[in-house]
Write a protein that holds these residues in place. Structure first.
Motif, short mmCIF file in Angstrom:
data_model
loop_
_atom_site.label_atom_id
_atom_site.label_comp_id
_atom_site.label_asym_id
_atom_site.label_seq_id
_atom_site.Cartn_x
_atom_site.Cartn_y
_atom_site.Cartn_z
N VAL A 2 1.11 -1.10 0.49
CA VAL A 2 0.32 -0.15 -0.09
C VAL A 2 0.88 1.24 0.12
CG1 VAL A 2 -1.94 -0.66 0.95
CG2 VAL A 2 -0.08 -0.09 2.34
N GLY A 3 0.03 2.68 -0.53
CA GLY A 3 0.81 3.80 -0.75
C GLY A 3 0.07 5.03 -1.05
N PRO A 4 1.10 5.81 -1.28
CA PRO A 4 0.10 6.66 -1.97
C PRO A 4 0.43 6.45 -4.33
CG PRO A 4 2.45 7.65 -1.05
CD PRO A 4 2.02 6.15 -0.72
N THR A 5 -0.38 7.33 -4.28
CA THR A 5 -0.18 7.21 -6.03
C THR A 5 1.55 6.79 -6.56
OG1 THR A 5 -1.88 7.76 -6.72
CG2 THR A 5 -0.55 7.97 -8.33
N ALA A 6 1.72 6.65 -7.59
CA ALA A 6 2.97 6.77 -8.63
C ALA A 6 4.07 6.00 -7.52
CB ALA A 6 3.26 8.26 -9.19
N VAL A 7 4.27 5.77 -6.43
CA VAL A 7 5.18 4.85 -5.89
C VAL A 7 6.17 4.03 -5.85
CG1 VAL A 7 5.02 6.34 -3.31
CG2 VAL A 7 4.41 3.89 -3.31
N GLY A 8 5.13 3.33 -6.70
CA GLY A 8 6.25 1.58 -6.96
C GLY A 8 4.76 0.49 -6.32
N LYS A 9 3.87 0.79 -6.65
CA LYS A 9 3.81 -0.64 -5.88
C LYS A 9 3.65 -1.61 -6.89
CE LYS A 9 -0.05 1.71 -4.83
NZ LYS A 9 -0.13 3.51 -5.35
N ILE A 14 -11.09 -1.02 -11.28
CA ILE A 14 -12.01 -2.68 -11.67
C ILE A 14 -12.88 -2.12 -13.49
CG2 ILE A 14 -12.24 -3.05 -9.78
CD1 ILE A 14 -15.00 -1.90 -9.83
N TYR A 15 -12.63 -0.78 -13.55
CA TYR A 15 -12.99 -0.32 -14.66
C TYR A 15 -12.41 -0.56 -15.83
CZ TYR A 15 -16.53 1.20 -11.16
OH TYR A 15 -17.47 1.21 -9.87
N SER A 16 -12.59 -1.44 -16.72
CA SER A 16 -12.65 -1.12 -18.22
C SER A 16 -12.23 0.56 -19.07
CB SER A 16 -12.83 -2.12 -19.02
OG SER A 16 -13.90 -1.60 -19.33
N GLY A 17 -11.39 1.41 -20.06
CA GLY A 17 -11.19 2.15 -20.45
C GLY A 17 -11.13 2.95 -19.64
N MET A 18 -10.74 2.80 -18.07
CA MET A 18 -9.39 3.94 -17.34
C MET A 18 -8.74 3.94 -17.33
SD MET A 18 -13.13 4.39 -15.31
CE MET A 18 -12.07 5.93 -14.67
N ASP A 19 -8.07 3.53 -18.32
CA ASP A 19 -6.62 3.12 -18.10
C ASP A 19 -5.89 3.63 -18.14
OD1 ASP A 19 -7.54 0.74 -19.23
OD2 ASP A 19 -6.53 0.74 -20.85
N ILE A 20 -5.74 5.81 -18.93
CA ILE A 20 -4.55 6.45 -18.38
C ILE A 20 -4.91 7.01 -17.02
CG2 ILE A 20 -4.74 8.93 -19.26
CD1 ILE A 20 -4.77 7.24 -22.29
N GLY A 21 -5.73 7.57 -16.42
CA GLY A 21 -6.84 8.29 -16.22
C GLY A 21 -6.10 7.19 -14.52
N THR A 22 -6.04 6.42 -14.36
CA THR A 22 -5.81 5.23 -12.68
C THR A 22 -4.82 4.62 -13.84
OG1 THR A 22 -6.66 3.04 -14.32
CG2 THR A 22 -8.40 4.21 -13.10
#
Length: 83
Positions: A9-16, A39-47
Motif C-alpha cells: 500500500v502507499g500513495p500514487t506513483a511510488v512503485g506499488k 476495476i473499470y475497463s477503458g479507464m487506463d490512463i486516468g488510473t
C-alpha cells in the motif's frame, strides 16, 4: 496450509505495481488489485493501470472487470477476490 497474503500500500506513483510484480515473481504469487478505479475497463490512463509488459507474466486480478457506470460493492469485491 493457508496462502500468505502480502499487501503493498502507499500513495500514487511510488512503485506499488512494480514492487507487487517483483514480490510475486520471487514467491510464485499473483496480484489482486485493490484499486477502486482499476476495476473499470477503458479507464487506463486516468488510473495508471499496469501494462501487459509491466506485468512481466504475473497474473493480475480485479482489473477491467466492470464497465464504467456499473455498480460494484465491497461485498462483491470480497466474493470475487476470494475465488
Amino acid at each position: 496450509m493457508k496462502p500468505t497474503v502480502v499487501s503493498i500500500v502507499g500513495p500514487t506513483a511510488v512503485g506499488k505495481s512494480r514492487m507487487g510484480v517483483e514480490v510475486c515473481a520471487a514467491f510464485d504469487g499473483e496480484v489482486i488489485s485493490g484499486d477502486s478505479m482499476q476495476i473499470y475497463s477503458g479507464m487506463d490512463i486516468g488510473t495508471a493501470k499496469i501494462t501487459e509488459e509491466e506485468k512481466n507474466g504475473i497474473p493480475h486480478h480485479m482489473i477491467d472487470i466492470k464497465a464504467p457506470g456499473e455498480r460494484f460493492s465491497a461485498a462483491e469485491f470480497q466474493r470475487k477476490a476470494g475465488s
